[in-house]
Design a protein around this motif. Structure first.
Motif, PDB file in Angstrom:
ATOM      1  N   ILE A 269       0.836  -1.200   0.000  1.00  0.00           N
ATOM      2  CA  ILE A 269       0.000   0.000   0.000  1.00  0.00           C
ATOM      3  C   ILE A 269       0.874   1.255   0.000  1.00  0.00           C
ATOM      4  O   ILE A 269       0.622   2.220  -0.735  1.00  0.00           O
ATOM      5  CB  ILE A 269      -0.941   0.010   1.227  1.00  0.00           C
ATOM      6  N   ARG A 270       1.933   1.270   0.811  1.00  0.00           N
ATOM      7  CA  ARG A 270       2.826   2.442   0.873  1.00  0.00           C
ATOM      8  C   ARG A 270       3.563   2.633  -0.451  1.00  0.00           C
ATOM      9  O   ARG A 270       3.824   3.764  -0.867  1.00  0.00           O
ATOM     10  CB  ARG A 270       3.793   2.283   2.045  1.00  0.00           C
ATOM     11  N   LEU A 271       3.893   1.533  -1.122  1.00  0.00           N
ATOM     12  CA  LEU A 271       4.510   1.652  -2.445  1.00  0.00           C
ATOM     13  C   LEU A 271       3.506   2.186  -3.467  1.00  0.00           C
ATOM     14  O   LEU A 271       3.874   2.934  -4.380  1.00  0.00           O
ATOM     15  CB  LEU A 271       5.079   0.304  -2.883  1.00  0.00           C
ATOM     16  N   ASP A 272       2.244   1.817  -3.326  1.00  0.00           N
ATOM     17  CA  ASP A 272       1.201   2.412  -4.173  1.00  0.00           C
ATOM     18  C   ASP A 272       1.102   3.912  -3.915  1.00  0.00           C
ATOM     19  O   ASP A 272       0.921   4.710  -4.849  1.00  0.00           O
ATOM     20  CB  ASP A 272      -0.153   1.745  -3.907  1.00  0.00           C
ATOM     21  N   ARG A 273       1.191   4.302  -2.646  1.00  0.00           N
ATOM     22  CA  ARG A 273       1.162   5.721  -2.301  1.00  0.00           C
ATOM     23  C   ARG A 273       2.334   6.446  -2.953  1.00  0.00           C
ATOM     24  O   ARG A 273       2.179   7.568  -3.465  1.00  0.00           O
ATOM     25  CB  ARG A 273       1.216   5.892  -0.776  1.00  0.00           C
ATOM     26  N   ALA A 274       3.493   5.816  -2.972  1.00  0.00           N
ATOM     27  CA  ALA A 274       4.653   6.409  -3.635  1.00  0.00           C
ATOM     28  C   ALA A 274       4.391   6.580  -5.134  1.00  0.00           C
ATOM     29  O   ALA A 274       4.768   7.592  -5.739  1.00  0.00           O
ATOM     30  CB  ALA A 274       5.882   5.540  -3.411  1.00  0.00           C
ATOM     31  N   THR A 275       3.727   5.600  -5.735  1.00  0.00           N
ATOM     32  CA  THR A 275       3.367   5.708  -7.150  1.00  0.00           C
ATOM     33  C   THR A 275       2.455   6.901  -7.390  1.00  0.00           C
ATOM     34  O   THR A 275       2.621   7.652  -8.361  1.00  0.00           O
ATOM     35  CB  THR A 275       2.687   4.418  -7.626  1.00  0.00           C
ATOM     36  N   CYS A 276       1.468   7.078  -6.506  1.00  0.00           N
ATOM     37  CA  CYS A 276       0.560   8.222  -6.627  1.00  0.00           C
ATOM     38  C   CYS A 276       1.333   9.545  -6.541  1.00  0.00           C
ATOM     39  O   CYS A 276       1.064  10.486  -7.301  1.00  0.00           O
ATOM     40  CB  CYS A 276      -0.499   8.180  -5.526  1.00  0.00           C
ATOM     41  N   LEU A 277       2.299   9.629  -5.630  1.00  0.00           N
ATOM     42  CA  LEU A 277       3.088  10.849  -5.478  1.00  0.00           C
ATOM     43  C   LEU A 277       3.918  11.116  -6.726  1.00  0.00           C
ATOM     44  O   LEU A 277       4.027  12.271  -7.182  1.00  0.00           O
ATOM     45  CB  LEU A 277       4.005  10.726  -4.253  1.00  0.00           C
ATOM     46  N   ALA A 278       4.486  10.071  -7.293  1.00  0.00           N
ATOM     47  CA  ALA A 278       5.281  10.239  -8.514  1.00  0.00           C
ATOM     48  C   ALA A 278       4.415  10.740  -9.653  1.00  0.00           C
ATOM     49  O   ALA A 278       4.823  11.628 -10.422  1.00  0.00           O
ATOM     50  CB  ALA A 278       5.957   8.922  -8.881  1.00  0.00           C
ATOM     51  N   ARG A 279       3.216  10.206  -9.765  1.00  0.00           N
ATOM     52  CA  ARG A 279       2.315  10.625 -10.851  1.00  0.00           C
ATOM     53  C   ARG A 279       1.751  12.024 -10.619  1.00  0.00           C
ATOM     54  O   ARG A 279       1.272  12.662 -11.555  1.00  0.00           O
ATOM     55  CB  ARG A 279       1.179   9.618 -10.992  1.00  0.00           C
ATOM     56  N   SER A 280       1.808  12.485  -9.380  1.00  0.00           N
ATOM     57  CA  SER A 280       1.318  13.834  -9.056  1.00  0.00           C
ATOM     58  C   SER A 280       2.421  14.877  -9.153  1.00  0.00           C
ATOM     59  O   SER A 280       2.223  16.023  -8.755  1.00  0.00           O
ATOM     60  CB  SER A 280       0.717  13.846  -7.640  1.00  0.00           C
ATOM     61  N   GLY A 281       3.591  14.486  -9.672  1.00  0.00           N
ATOM     62  CA  GLY A 281       4.676  15.439  -9.846  1.00  0.00           C
ATOM     63  C   GLY A 281       5.518  15.656  -8.615  1.00  0.00           C
ATOM     64  O   GLY A 281       6.176  16.705  -8.489  1.00  0.00           O
ATOM     65  N   GLU A 282       5.551  14.667  -7.697  1.00  0.00           N
ATOM     66  CA  GLU A 282       6.368  14.778  -6.487  1.00  0.00           C
ATOM     67  C   GLU A 282       7.330  13.584  -6.399  1.00  0.00           C
ATOM     68  O   GLU A 282       7.234  12.762  -5.482  1.00  0.00           O
ATOM     69  CB  GLU A 282       5.478  14.818  -5.243  1.00  0.00           C
ATOM     70  N   PRO A 283       8.283  13.500  -7.337  1.00  0.00           N
ATOM     71  CA  PRO A 283       9.150  12.319  -7.365  1.00  0.00           C
ATOM     72  C   PRO A 283      10.049  12.181  -6.142  1.00  0.00           C
ATOM     73  O   PRO A 283      10.284  11.057  -5.687  1.00  0.00           O
ATOM     74  CB  PRO A 283       9.974  12.521  -8.640  1.00  0.00           C
ATOM     75  N   GLU A 284      10.581  13.288  -5.612  1.00  0.00           N
ATOM     76  CA  GLU A 284      11.430  13.208  -4.427  1.00  0.00           C
ATOM     77  C   GLU A 284      10.663  12.600  -3.251  1.00  0.00           C
ATOM     78  O   GLU A 284      11.146  11.696  -2.572  1.00  0.00           O
ATOM     79  CB  GLU A 284      11.955  14.599  -4.051  1.00  0.00           C
ATOM     80  N   GLU A 285       9.446  13.115  -3.019  1.00  0.00           N
ATOM     81  CA  GLU A 285       8.629  12.596  -1.925  1.00  0.00           C
ATOM     82  C   GLU A 285       8.222  11.143  -2.192  1.00  0.00           C
ATOM     83  O   GLU A 285       8.128  10.329  -1.269  1.00  0.00           O
ATOM     84  CB  GLU A 285       7.390  13.467  -1.743  1.00  0.00           C
ATOM     85  N   ALA A 286       8.018  10.830  -3.465  1.00  0.00           N
ATOM     86  CA  ALA A 286       7.657   9.462  -3.831  1.00  0.00           C
ATOM     87  C   ALA A 286       8.779   8.491  -3.445  1.00  0.00           C
ATOM     88  O   ALA A 286       8.540   7.440  -2.829  1.00  0.00           O
ATOM     89  CB  ALA A 286       7.379   9.369  -5.324  1.00  0.00           C
ATOM     90  N   TYR A 287      10.009   8.849  -3.789  1.00  0.00           N
ATOM     91  CA  TYR A 287      11.138   7.976  -3.447  1.00  0.00           C
ATOM     92  C   TYR A 287      11.347   7.895  -1.943  1.00  0.00           C
ATOM     93  O   TYR A 287      11.688   6.835  -1.413  1.00  0.00           O
ATOM     94  CB  TYR A 287      12.402   8.470  -4.136  1.00  0.00           C
ATOM     95  N   ARG A 288      11.153   9.000  -1.257  1.00  0.00           N
ATOM     96  CA  ARG A 288      11.304   8.965   0.200  1.00  0.00           C
ATOM     97  C   ARG A 288      10.257   8.047   0.833  1.00  0.00           C
ATOM     98  O   ARG A 288      10.559   7.290   1.769  1.00  0.00           O
ATOM     99  CB  ARG A 288      11.212  10.379   0.774  1.00  0.00           C
ATOM    100  N   THR A 289       9.022   8.123   0.332  1.00  0.00           N
ATOM    101  CA  THR A 289       7.957   7.264   0.851  1.00  0.00           C
ATOM    102  C   THR A 289       8.273   5.791   0.588  1.00  0.00           C
ATOM    103  O   THR A 289       8.097   4.930   1.467  1.00  0.00           O
ATOM    104  CB  THR A 289       6.613   7.639   0.192  1.00  0.00           C
ATOM    105  N   ALA A 290       8.754   5.500  -0.619  1.00  0.00           N
ATOM    106  CA  ALA A 290       9.091   4.116  -0.957  1.00  0.00           C
ATOM    107  C   ALA A 290      10.270   3.616  -0.125  1.00  0.00           C
ATOM    108  O   ALA A 290      10.283   2.457   0.331  1.00  0.00           O
ATOM    109  CB  ALA A 290       9.417   4.007  -2.441  1.00  0.00           C
TER     110      ALA A 290
END
Length: 334
Positions: A269-290
């Protein structure tokens, strides 16, 4: 042929009723059949114990590392196999076949979690054979859904969609946990294929079907469909449909329901959340979440499925040259 001739001679050929000799032959034949049908290598209490064994594993598989459970499941599976090779009454044989199907399903689930997807498919196939022998189409359909889930993670969305549709045919009109899982697999596969218009009606059907499940169905994480699992599967569909707000709402609700002792699903689920962040234009936060999702995970729960999911996220997220992206790539290598 001589026995058939003897019986015909005793039973047929008199208009005065059945002779004593004929009655003796009939009684002996009937008694032999009774013995054949009633003889068993196990008693009812032992059979009931086997039937509870699979459910004990089902409630443990989210908390105990899959490689630990797999060895025990395989040992029990071979014991049931040995019993099926012996003479059993038909009603006992059907129940043992159902136990074999459940144990095969668990072996497939654990093997899939460890990353051995080809072997997992083999176990689900064996489980379907046993479920068919038991006359349990709901269990057969559930195993077909499980095989579709393997294709969703390790194969192609098209293959997952085809198998889930086949499961719906097997399950028929009966509403059960396999129905909701199957509908969500179909929807998730269609979402990954870019066919969102076809996925949305299936999501609505899944929500309606889930509302009709019994409390017992919602309590079993392996053969049922718990609310937390349903929400994470729904959130995964929203993720691949690009509806990040809808995804985050159900992801948050799902994470609130998972106890701290369950690791696999919350990590995905948290990796899915990271995917959502990446698609929303927040790649840094996406990688940190993952990165956080993997670092808080105990080593023994970093299974093949988790690492495959994390690798797929990294490929889809892009921006690997960012500091957070490099850190995540190094974590995967480690």
């Amino acid at each position: 042929m001589k026995r058939r001739t003897l019986i015909r001679g005793l039973v047929v050929g008199t208009t005065l009723g059945i002779t004593d000799a004929a009655l003796e032959v009939m009684a002996a034949a009937r008694q032999r059949m009774d013995l054949a049908l009633e003889s068993s290598a196990i008693g009812p209490a032992t059979l009931e114990r086997w039937e509870t064994t699979a459910f004990e594993y089902a409630h443990a598989y989210q908390t105990v590392p899959p490689h630990r459970l797999l060895a025990d499941v395989l040992a029990d599976f071979t014991e049931v196999e040995r019993l099926l090779e012996q003479r059993q009454p038909i009603r006992y044989r059907q129940r043992l076949c159902r136990v074999a199907a459940q144990l095969a399903a668990l072996a497939g689930i654990f093997t899939s979690a460890l990353g051995a997807h080809r072997e997992a498919r083999g176990w689900f196939h064996t489980g379907r054979l046993a479920a068919s022998e038991a006359g349990d189409n709901q269990l057969e359909g559930a195993l077909t859904v499980r095989s579709a889930i393997v294709s969703l993670y390790y194969g192609t969305p098209a293959s997952a969609h085809e198998q889930a549709a086949r499961a719906r045919h097997i399950l028929g009109d009966t509403i059960g946990p396999a129905t909701t899982r199957g509908l969500l697999v179909e929807a998730r596969a269609l979402a990954r294929m870019g066919r969102g218009d076809e996925a949305l009606p299936l999501l609505r059907q899944a929500e309606d079907a889930f509302g009709r499940l019994t409390a017992e169905d919602r309590d079993d994480p392996a053969f049922g469909h718990t609310e937390r699992q349903f929400l994470w599967h729904l959130g995964n569909a929203w993720t691949h449909l690009g509806r990040t707000e809808d995804a985050w709402q159900v992801q948050r609700r799902a994470l609130d329901l998972y106890p701290p002792t369950e690791y696999l699903d919350p990590t995905l689920i948290r990796l899915d959340r990271a995917t959502c962040l990446a698609r929303s234009g927040e790649p840094e936060e996406a990688y940190r979440t993952a990165t956080q999702a993997l670092t808080v995970l105990p080593d023994e729960h970093r299974t093949g499925m988790v690492m495959k999911y994390a690798t797929d996220f990294s490929r889809a997220a892009g921006h690997a040259q960012l500091p957070a992206g490099k850190e995540f790539a190094e974590l995967l290598r480690a």
